[in-house]
Design an enzyme around this catalytic site. Sequence first.
Site, mmCIF file in Angstrom:
data_model
loop_
_atom_site.group_PDB
_atom_site.id
_atom_site.type_symbol
_atom_site.label_atom_id
_atom_site.label_comp_id
_atom_site.label_asym_id
_atom_site.label_seq_id
_atom_site.Cartn_x
_atom_site.Cartn_y
_atom_site.Cartn_z
ATOM 1 N N LYS A 141 40.895 47.091 42.872
ATOM 2 C CA LYS A 141 40.822 46.292 44.009
ATOM 3 C C LYS A 141 42.119 46.498 44.743
ATOM 4 C CE LYS A 141 37.686 42.830 41.872
ATOM 5 N NZ LYS A 141 37.471 41.193 41.879
ATOM 6 N N LYS A 193 49.157 34.266 43.978
ATOM 7 C CA LYS A 193 48.464 34.693 42.531
ATOM 8 C C LYS A 193 48.671 35.896 41.983
ATOM 9 C CE LYS A 193 43.769 34.859 41.214
ATOM 10 N NZ LYS A 193 42.368 35.096 41.394
ATOM 11 N N ARG A 245 37.378 37.947 34.701
ATOM 12 C CA ARG A 245 36.282 38.780 34.691
ATOM 13 C C ARG A 245 35.177 38.871 33.777
ATOM 14 N NH1 ARG A 245 39.932 43.720 37.989
ATOM 15 N NH2 ARG A 245 40.695 42.292 39.537
ATOM 16 N N GLU A 260 51.587 38.301 55.081
ATOM 17 C CA GLU A 260 50.323 37.564 55.063
ATOM 18 C C GLU A 260 50.096 36.106 55.165
ATOM 19 O OE1 GLU A 260 47.215 38.823 54.270
ATOM 20 O OE2 GLU A 260 47.364 40.728 53.329
ATOM 21 N N SER A 284 44.151 33.571 34.356
ATOM 22 C CA SER A 284 43.405 33.531 33.134
ATOM 23 C C SER A 284 44.360 34.205 32.188
ATOM 24 C CB SER A 284 42.120 34.318 33.315
ATOM 25 O OG SER A 284 42.137 35.406 33.744
ATOM 26 N N LYS A 319 47.512 37.511 46.937
ATOM 27 C CA LYS A 319 46.800 37.615 45.788
ATOM 28 C C LYS A 319 47.086 39.286 45.478
ATOM 29 C CE LYS A 319 42.211 37.574 43.734
ATOM 30 N NZ LYS A 319 40.822 37.281 43.824
HETATM 31 C C1 PBG Z 1 37.453 36.505 42.621
HETATM 32 C C2 PBG Z 1 38.568 35.846 41.941
HETATM 33 C C3 PBG Z 1 39.238 36.500 40.795
HETATM 34 C C4 PBG Z 1 40.042 35.507 40.296
HETATM 35 C C5 PBG Z 1 39.850 34.322 40.924
HETATM 36 N N1 PBG Z 1 38.914 34.429 41.864
HETATM 37 C C6 PBG Z 1 39.176 37.548 40.138
HETATM 38 C C7 PBG Z 1 39.387 38.900 40.725
HETATM 39 O O1 PBG Z 1 40.157 38.863 41.748
HETATM 40 O O2 PBG Z 1 39.232 39.974 40.142
HETATM 41 C C8 PBG Z 1 40.861 35.405 39.008
HETATM 42 C C9 PBG Z 1 41.347 34.239 38.376
HETATM 43 C C10 PBG Z 1 41.796 34.180 36.797
HETATM 44 O O3 PBG Z 1 42.252 35.394 36.428
HETATM 45 O O4 PBG Z 1 42.137 33.160 36.398
HETATM 46 N N2 PBG Z 1 37.709 37.120 43.790
#
Ligand code: PBG
Length: 326
Positions: A216, A247, A204, A232, A273, A194
């Site tokens: 993050k 992701k 968010r 990982e 998203s 991720k």
């Molecule tokens: C939370 C999480 C996130 C997403 C999925 N789980 C956001 C982040 O890590 O800030 C993002 C999904 C998306 O953008 O569609 N940990």
Amino acid sequence: MLQRPRRNRKSPVIRKMLEETVLLPSNLIYPLFLVDGKSKPDPIKSLPGIFRFSLDDLSKEIEICLGLGIKTFVLFPAVSDSLKDKKATYSYSSKNFYLKAISTLKKKFPEAVLMSDVAMDPYSSDGHDGLVKNGQIVNDETLPILAKMAVAQAEAGIDIVGPSDMMDGRVGFIREALDKAGHEDVSIMSYTAKYASAYYGPFRDALDSAPKSGDKKTYQMNPANKYEAVREALLDEQEGADILMVKPALCYLDVIHLLKESSVLPIAAYNVSGEYAMLKAACEKGWLNYDAAMSEQLLSIKRAGADVILTYFAKDFGKLFKKQNG
Ligand code: PBG
């Protein structure tokens, strides 16, 4: 000319027969946002066509999707600020509307597969995926919180837990906690690679879960790295993950491909998203054809090596697939 590759493209039937990659609605997971109470569907501005649903409306949405062949859903709770605290205690509280909703949905739709998100951010007053101490996101003290969250979700009836937090050792820690609590049948789809991506913005917005301070980058991966994704992946395999996820998806097709080649586990990709919002915006302007561009994006993610795709396009793809294939 002995070689004329165009012969293999000369008719729709031949093209279909020789297709190397096939995308089916059953390959897709649809993310859904849940709110407490009985409000009307609340549109998310930066995610056109996606809503925050109360449980009643979410049930209706699931029913429609099941009819389209979309049968797996990842559920995200939009939690009001008053319930957030530093330790995300509401995430495993028996009062948590998200956990109650999982139980209700599982009873109502036994054939559906439900997946959760395991991370502190929707419940954390700091908006981080882990526990914040003196401005640092502390790893080992976060693990028991994640484990409690995962066990509570398992107790509620979740089929797959999805740790999205990127703490070290969390897959093994969660696996052990689930097994100890008698949930050895609950699967783990790990957010293995991720990345610290700009493409999570609309998500968010949907959950009002942006970090209150900092970013993050001490836990999510550097977009410059791909071999680190293999590291990982090896760890998540050893720790008992059932499915590995990359992701976001579109900027990381090389990583999807690499993990598919490096692991025998099924690979998932999260078409996030921002990737959805980007395409939607161009289509709203009339610059791209929605159905064609959506299908091409999803197909490319599958061709890169993803067995499963989490995508906000799932419902629309299901509709299109039905129209084209009956
Ligand atoms: C939370 C999480 C996130 C997403 C999925 N789980 C956001 C982040 O890590 O800030 C993002 C999904 C998306 O953008 O569609 N940990």
